[in-house]
Design an enzyme around this catalytic site. Structure first.
Site, mmCIF file in Angstrom:
data_model
loop_
_atom_site.group_PDB
_atom_site.id
_atom_site.type_symbol
_atom_site.label_atom_id
_atom_site.label_comp_id
_atom_site.label_asym_id
_atom_site.label_seq_id
_atom_site.Cartn_x
_atom_site.Cartn_y
_atom_site.Cartn_z
ATOM 1 N N HIS A 129 -0.653 8.611 9.665
ATOM 2 C CA HIS A 129 -1.377 7.801 8.702
ATOM 3 C C HIS A 129 -1.718 8.681 7.501
ATOM 4 O O HIS A 129 -1.863 9.891 7.625
ATOM 5 C CB HIS A 129 -2.659 7.280 9.361
ATOM 6 C CG HIS A 129 -3.408 6.257 8.588
ATOM 7 N ND1 HIS A 129 -4.232 6.578 7.524
ATOM 8 C CD2 HIS A 129 -3.495 4.906 8.727
ATOM 9 C CE1 HIS A 129 -4.783 5.481 7.058
ATOM 10 N NE2 HIS A 129 -4.356 4.448 7.755
ATOM 11 N N ASP A 206 -5.826 11.835 15.854
ATOM 12 C CA ASP A 206 -6.280 10.610 15.197
ATOM 13 C C ASP A 206 -6.218 9.494 16.232
ATOM 14 O O ASP A 206 -5.141 9.001 16.568
ATOM 15 C CB ASP A 206 -5.370 10.314 13.994
ATOM 16 C CG ASP A 206 -5.671 8.985 13.321
ATOM 17 O OD1 ASP A 206 -6.445 8.178 13.883
ATOM 18 O OD2 ASP A 206 -5.112 8.729 12.240
ATOM 19 N N LYS A 232 -12.499 -0.802 14.290
ATOM 20 C CA LYS A 232 -11.274 -1.119 15.030
ATOM 21 C C LYS A 232 -11.554 -1.306 16.523
ATOM 22 O O LYS A 232 -10.617 -1.496 17.307
ATOM 23 C CB LYS A 232 -10.235 -0.013 14.828
ATOM 24 C CG LYS A 232 -9.766 0.146 13.380
ATOM 25 C CD LYS A 232 -8.711 1.236 13.255
ATOM 26 C CE LYS A 232 -8.386 1.550 11.800
ATOM 27 N NZ LYS A 232 -7.707 0.443 11.105
ATOM 28 N N CYS A 372 -0.299 2.335 5.232
ATOM 29 C CA CYS A 372 -0.714 3.730 4.987
ATOM 30 C C CYS A 372 0.210 4.715 5.695
ATOM 31 O O CYS A 372 -0.238 5.769 6.174
ATOM 32 C CB CYS A 372 -2.164 3.958 5.406
ATOM 33 S SG CYS A 372 -3.358 3.098 4.369
#
Length: 414
Positions: A129, A206, A232, A372
Site C-alpha cells: 500500500h 501492515d 476497517k 493505493c
C-alpha cells in the site's frame, strides 16, 4: 432479502447490529461491498462513543476531577484491550495513532530517520500500500538508504526465493503487508520476520486488512512493529494502533512533541513520558480509543476464526461467480486458496470507474481505482480495478446481486 447462513456464523442476527444496512436507495436495499476501505459500525460501538460524550467527556491524565478520572481509566483500559486483542504483552507496546498510515510514518520518522543511512536497505514488496511504499521511499531519499522490492508472481503471491535473495546483511527494515488490499493474498509474515531477524533487520507488518478479519498474534509472528486501523474493524474513523516491541519503542525518539508525552520540561530541555504515552502527544483520541476497544469485544465475541472462514467463503463464491464469464479478469490467488475477503477484477472494455458508477445505480457499493497500489497496478498492466470486499455481515445473496448488476452493465456498454 432472504439470508442463507454461512457455516456457523449467524449472519441474519449480525446484520441487525448494523443500522446502516437497513438503508435503501429508491426502494433498493443497500449492498455494501467496500469493506476493505471502511467497514460499517455496529450500534454498540456507536453507543460507546455516545456514552463517553454524554457521561464522562473530559481530557485524560490531566485532571483530578471525577470526569477526568473516569475518562483516564477507560482510555487506559482501551490500550490494555487492544494490546490483548493482538497478543502484545501490555499497554506499553500499544500506541494509539490516527490510522495505519500514521503508524507507518511514526516508525519511519522516529526510527528510520535516526537509524538508516547510506548502504542500508529497506525491503518492501511490489504489493505494498502507498502508506508503506511512499513513506519508506521518502525516508530513504532523506537518509541515503536504498529501497528494494520483493517480486509478486503472476498468480499473486510473493516470490519467496526472491525475498531470500533481497533480505541480506545490508537490510535494516523489512516492511510487508499482511493481507494485500488489492490481491487478497495472505503473506507469510512470520517467515519473513524470521528472514529479517536472521540478518539483524527489523520487520514492520501492515495489518490493516488482517486484524479486522482473522486472529493475529504479533508475538507468534515475531513482528517488531505491527499496525492496523479502527475503521476497517467495525470501529470508528480517526483511530489506529501501532504495536512495537517494548525495547525498541523505548529506544526510539518521539514522533510528535507537546503535552502529555513529557515527564519534565525546562527552558533548556525535556524528558519523555513512559510508554505508550511518549508517542501520544496532545489530547489523544479518547472517544475513538474507547469505542475501538468495544469493537474488539464485539468481534471477539463473534469469533475471529469464524469471521475469517466467512470472508474466505464469500471470496471463493465471488471468484466462482465472476469466473463464469469470459470477459471478466480476476486478480490475485486462484480459487481454492485461502485469501482475504476481497476480489479485484475488471470487466472487458469497461473502465472500473464506469462499472462502479453503474453498480451504484443498483445500490451496490464497490471500490474502483488503484486502491493505493499504483505500482502494483502498473505491474498488472491496468490503470484501475474494481474491488468487491466483504465482511462478517455480507452474504452470498449480495454477491448474486453484484453479478446481476454487472450483467446489466455489460449490456449497457454493449
Amino acid at each position: 432479502m432472504t439470508v442463507r447462513e454461512s457455516g456457523d456464523l449467524d449472519v441474519s442476527a449480525i446484520r441487525t447490529d448494523f443500522p446502516v444496512l437497513e438503508r435503501e436507495f429508491d426502494g433498493t436495499p443497500l449492498v455494501y461491498l467496500d469493506n476493505a476501505a471502511t467497514t460499517q459500525t455496529p450500534q454498540r460501538v456507536i453507543d460507546a462513543i455516545s456514552e463517553y460524550y454524554e457521561h464522562y467527556n473530559a481530557n485524560v491524565h490531566r485532571g483530578l476531577h471525577h470526569l477526568s478520572q473516569e475518562a483516564s481509566v477507560a482510555y487506559e483500559a482501551a490500550h490494555d484491550r487492544m494490546a490483548e486483542f493482538v497478543g502484545a504483552s501490555g499497554r506499553e507496546e500499544l500506541v494509539f495513532t490516527g490510522n495505519t498510515t500514521e503508524s507507518e510514518n511514526l516508525v519511519a520518522y522516529a526510527w528510520g530517520l535516526n537509524e538508516l543511512g547510506p548502504g542500508d536497505e529497506v525491503v518492501l514488496t511490489e504489493m505494498e500500500h502507498h502508506a508503506s511504499l511512499v513513506t519508506w521511499q521518502q525516508i530513504a531519499k532523506r537518509t541515503g538508504a536504498t529501497v528494494r522490492y520483493i517480486r509478486v508472481t503472476d498468480d499473486g503471491h510473493l516470490d519467496i526465493d526472491h525475498a531470500k535473495e533481497l533480505i541480506g546483511p545490508e537490510t535494516a527494515m523489512v516492511s510487508v503487508v499482511h493481507v494485500s488490499n488489492t490481491l487478497g493474498t495472505i503473506n507469510p509474515v512470520a517467515d519473513l520476520a524470521e528472514m529479517a531477524h536472521a540478518e539483524d533487520a527489523l520487520i514492520f507488518v501492515d495489518g490493516a486488512q488482517a486484524v479486522p478479519n482473522r486472529p493475529v498474534d504479533v508475538a507468534a509472528i515475531d513482528a517488531d512493529f505491527y499496525a492496523f486501523s479502527g475503521h476497517k474493524m467495525a470501529g470508528p474513523t480517526g483511530i489506529g494502533c501501532l504495536y512495537g516491541k517494548q525495547a525498541i519503542l523505548e529506544d526510539m525518539e518521539p514522533f510528535n512533541y507537546g503535552g502529555d508525552m513529557i515527564t519534565k520540561v525546562t527552558f533548556d530541555d525535556a524528558t519523555w513520558n513512559e510508554l505508550p504515552w511518549k508517542f501520544e502527544a496532545g489530547t489523544p483520541k479518547i472517544a475513538q480509543g474507547i469505542a475501538l476497544a468495544e469493537a474488539a469485544d464485539y468481534l471477539e465475541e463473534i469469533g475471529m476464526d469464524r469471521i475469517a472462514r466467512h470472508e474466505n467463503e464469500l471470496a471463493q463464491y465471488a471468484i466462482d461467480r465472476l469466473g463464469e464469464f469470459d470477459d471478466i479478469e480476476i486478480y490475485g490467488p486462484p480459487a481454492g486458496e485461502e485469501r482475504g475477503g476481497l476480489v479485484s477484477f475488471n470487466l472487458e472494455s469497461v473502465h472500473a470507474h464506469d462499472l462502479s458508477s453503474i453498480l451504484n445505480d443498483y445500490a451496490v457499493a464497490i471500490r474502483a481505482g488503484d486502491h493505493c497500489t499504483q505500482p502494483l497496478h502498473d505491474k498488472l498492466g491496468v490503470a484501475a480495478t474494481a474491488r468487491a470486499s466483504f465482511y462478517l455481515y455480507n452474504t452470498r445473496e449480495e454477491i448474486d446481486v453484484l453479478i446481476e448488476a454487472i450483467d446489466d452493465a455489460r449490456e449497457l456498454f454493449g
